[in-house]
Design an enzyme around this catalytic site. Structure first.
Site, PDB file in Angstrom:
ATOM      1  N   ALA A   4      -4.522   7.350  -4.346  1.00  0.00           N
ATOM      2  CA  ALA A   4      -3.111   6.997  -4.540  1.00  0.00           C
ATOM      3  C   ALA A   4      -3.089   5.496  -4.793  1.00  0.00           C
ATOM      4  O   ALA A   4      -2.978   4.694  -3.868  1.00  0.00           O
ATOM      5  CB  ALA A   4      -2.312   7.372  -3.310  1.00  0.00           C
TER       6      ALA A   4
ATOM      7  N   ALA B 267       0.855  -1.193   0.000  1.00  0.00           N
ATOM      8  CA  ALA B 267       0.000   0.000   0.000  1.00  0.00           C
ATOM      9  C   ALA B 267       0.884   1.234   0.000  1.00  0.00           C
ATOM     10  O   ALA B 267       2.095   1.136  -0.128  1.00  0.00           O
ATOM     11  CB  ALA B 267      -0.919  -0.006   1.211  1.00  0.00           C
ATOM     12  N   ASN B 268       0.300   2.389   0.109  1.00  0.00           N
ATOM     13  CA  ASN B 268       1.088   3.616   0.243  1.00  0.00           C
ATOM     14  C   ASN B 268       0.446   4.524   1.290  1.00  0.00           C
ATOM     15  O   ASN B 268      -0.635   4.217   1.793  1.00  0.00           O
ATOM     16  CB  ASN B 268       1.213   4.311  -1.106  1.00  0.00           C
ATOM     17  N   ARG B 269       1.106   5.633   1.562  1.00  0.00           N
ATOM     18  CA  ARG B 269       0.683   6.478   2.682  1.00  0.00           C
ATOM     19  C   ARG B 269      -0.383   7.488   2.293  1.00  0.00           C
ATOM     20  O   ARG B 269      -0.131   8.670   2.363  1.00  0.00           O
ATOM     21  CB  ARG B 269       1.880   7.255   3.219  1.00  0.00           C
TER      22      ARG B 269
END
Ligand code: C5P
Length: 394
Positions: free
Chosen positions: A271, A205-207
C-alpha cells in the site's frame, strides 16, 4: 512429485503428531520411500505400530537399538530429506544447541541431507524469545521451515502454532527438494506501507500491516519459487526461504524492485503512499504558539506497479496489482487494470476490518473476466493466488 525420493520423518512430541501419519501416507502415495524416527515425546501421541504400518518400514525410537541394527550414521545418510513433523519447541531448542541426547538429535546432527522443520506448539511458546532465537539460528543454517499456521489450537486458544496441514507439508517438502511448480522461477512481491518523511520524526503512511503481501511471498516460496520480498516498515516476521529487502519510502521501493529484476512475475501488494512531502524538513518542525500550522505541500510518488508494467523488455511476464477500494470495488478494479497496464488485479473491499485483519474477500480481475472469491484467511487467499500464478507461468 516425490517419486523415488527418500524421506526420513522425525516425529516429536505434540498433539499434532497424528498428522504425521497422514503426511507419511500422502508421501508414499506420491512415490516416496518413507522411514520414521519416533522421539519419546512423539510416542506419547502416536504409536510406533501405527507409524510402521503407514510407512511400511521399521520405526526407530531408540539410539542404542538403532545402533545395533543400522547405526545412526547410516540412518543419517539414507534420506534425500529429513522432515521434522511435528517439531516441538524442545526439539527445535536441541537442534539449535546441537544437542545429541537421543536418536533423533544424533541423526539431525549427523545428516548432510536438507532438513525441514514443521513447528507445532502453543502460540505463547512459539512467540517466546527463546524459540524466536532458536528458529533464527536454524534458518541461518539453511533449515527449511514449513509453518506454523495461525488458527485454533487443541487447547481453547488461537494463534500461530498449528502444524501445517499435510497436503501443504508435502508441497513444502517438494519445494525443499528443489521441486514445486515454481522451481526455477523468480517472483517479486511488494508488501506493507511506505513511510514518507515529513521531518526527522514524522511521516505520512497508511494502515497496511503487510500480512497479505508477506503471506503471498511465503506461499510462492512454498511452491518452489525464488522470492524477493520488497517490504515497507511492518511488524511481520520474514517469511521462511524468502529474500527480504527492507525499504521506507516509495522511491526506495521502486529502486529495490528495479534492482531485483528480472523476474517472471511481480505481485504489488504494498500500500504505497501516493504522495510524499515536496520538501522534507531536515530538523524537527516546531510548534510556534499562536502561529498558523505549517502547510504540507505534497509531491506525487512514482507508481511502482505501473512502472514495472511498462518496463519494456524487463517487464515481468505476469504483473499483478491490488486494488483496495471502499466502493464500486469491481468496477474500479477493472478500470485500474487498464490504467496501470497490469495483467491481473486482486480487488478487495477495505471498508471493514480488512486492513490489519486476518481475513480478506477478494475479486480476481483478469483479461478473462472477474472471479469472486469467498471470504477466507489471508494465508488462504495467498495460497490460491500462488497456485493461479504457478498455472499462468507454467
Ligand atoms: O492506485 P492505487 O494505489 O489504488 O493502486 C493500487 C495498486 O498499485 C497496488 O497494487 C499497489 O501496490 C500499486 N501501487 C504502486 N505504487 C504506487 C501506488 C500504488 O505500486 N505509488
Amino acid at each position: 512429485m516425490l517419486a523415488g525420493r527418500r524421506l526420513l520423518m522425525i516425529v516429536s512430541g505434540s498433539v499434532a503428531a497424528y498428522k504425521a501419519l497422514e503426511l507419511a501416507r500422502l508421501a508414499r502415495k506420491d512415490g516416496a520411500e518413507v522411514m520414521a524416527i519416533l522421539t519419546a515425546g512423539g510416542a506419547r501421541f502416536v504409536t510406533k505400530e501405527a507409524l510402521a504400518a503407514i510407512t511400511g518400514a521399521r520405526v526407530h525410537d531408540d539410539l542404542w537399538a538403532a545402533e545395533a541394527e543400522i547405526g545412526h550414521i547410516r540412518l543419517a545418510r539414507w534420506p534425500d530429506l529429513v522432515a521434522v513433523v511435528p517439531a516441538s519447541a524442545d526439539l527445535i531448542a536441541k537442534m539449535a544447541a546441537g544437542l545429541t541426547d537421543d536418536l533423533a538429535t544424533c541423526v539431525l546432527l549427523a545428516t548432510r541431507a536438507p532438513v525441514l522443520v514443521a513447528p507445532a506448539m502453543n502460540p505463547a511458546m512459539w512467540a517466546h524469545p527463546a524459540t524466536v532465537a532458536n528458529m533464527a539460528a536454524l534458518r541461518g543454517r539453511g533449515v527449511h521451515v514449513a509453518g506454523p499456521e495461525d488458527g485454533p489450537m487443541a487447547e481453547p486458544e488461537s494463534g500461530p502454532g498449528r502444524l501445517m496441514e499435510p497436503p501443504r507439508l508435502l508441497e513444502a517438502i517438494d519445494a525443499a527438494l528443489g521441486g514445486g511448480p515454481l522451481a526455477g522461477k523468480h517472483l517479486l512481491v511488494t508488501s506493507g506501507p511506505t513511510h514518507e518523511p515529513i521531518d526527522p520524526v514524522r511521516y505520512i503512511a497508511n494502515r497496511s500491516s503487510g500480512k497479505q503481501g508477506h503471506a503471498i511471498a511465503a506461499a510462492l516460496a512454498a511452491l518452489g519459487a525464488r522470492v524477493t520480498l520488497v517490504s515497507g516498515p511492518v511488524a511481520q516476521p520474514d517469511p521462511p526461504g524468502v529474500t527480504v529487502v527492507r525499504v521506507e519510502t516509495a522511491r526506495e521501493m521502486l529502486a529495490a524492485c528495479e534492482t531485483a529484476l528480472p523476474a517472471d512475475a511481480v505481485i504489488c501488494a504494498a500500500a504505497v503512499a501516493d504522495w510524499r512531502t515536496a520538501r522534507e524538513a531536515t530538523q524537527k518542525m516546531k510548534k510556534v504558539p499562536g502561529a498558523v500550522p505549517p502547510p504540507l505541500e505534497l509531491a506525487l510518488n512514482p507508481d511502482i506497479l505501473a512502472t514495472l508494467a511498462a518496463a519494456g523488455p524487463r517487464r515481468p511476464r505476469l504483473v499483478v496489482g491490488f486494488a483496495a477500494e471502499t466502493e464500486s470495488v469491481v468496477d474500479n478494479a477493472i478500470a485500474k487494470r487498464a490504467k496501470k497496464g497490469c495483467d491481473w488485479i486482486v480487488a478487495n473491499d477495505v471498508s471493514g476490518d480488512v486492513m490489519g485483519g486476518a481475513e480478506n474477500a477478494v475479486h480476481l480481475v483478469t483479461e478473462a473476466g472477474v472471479e469472486d472469491w469467498p471470504r477466507m484467511a489471508k494465508e488462504e487467499v495467498a495460497r490460491r493466488l500462488a497456485a493461479r500464478i504457478a498455472e499462468a507461468l507454467s
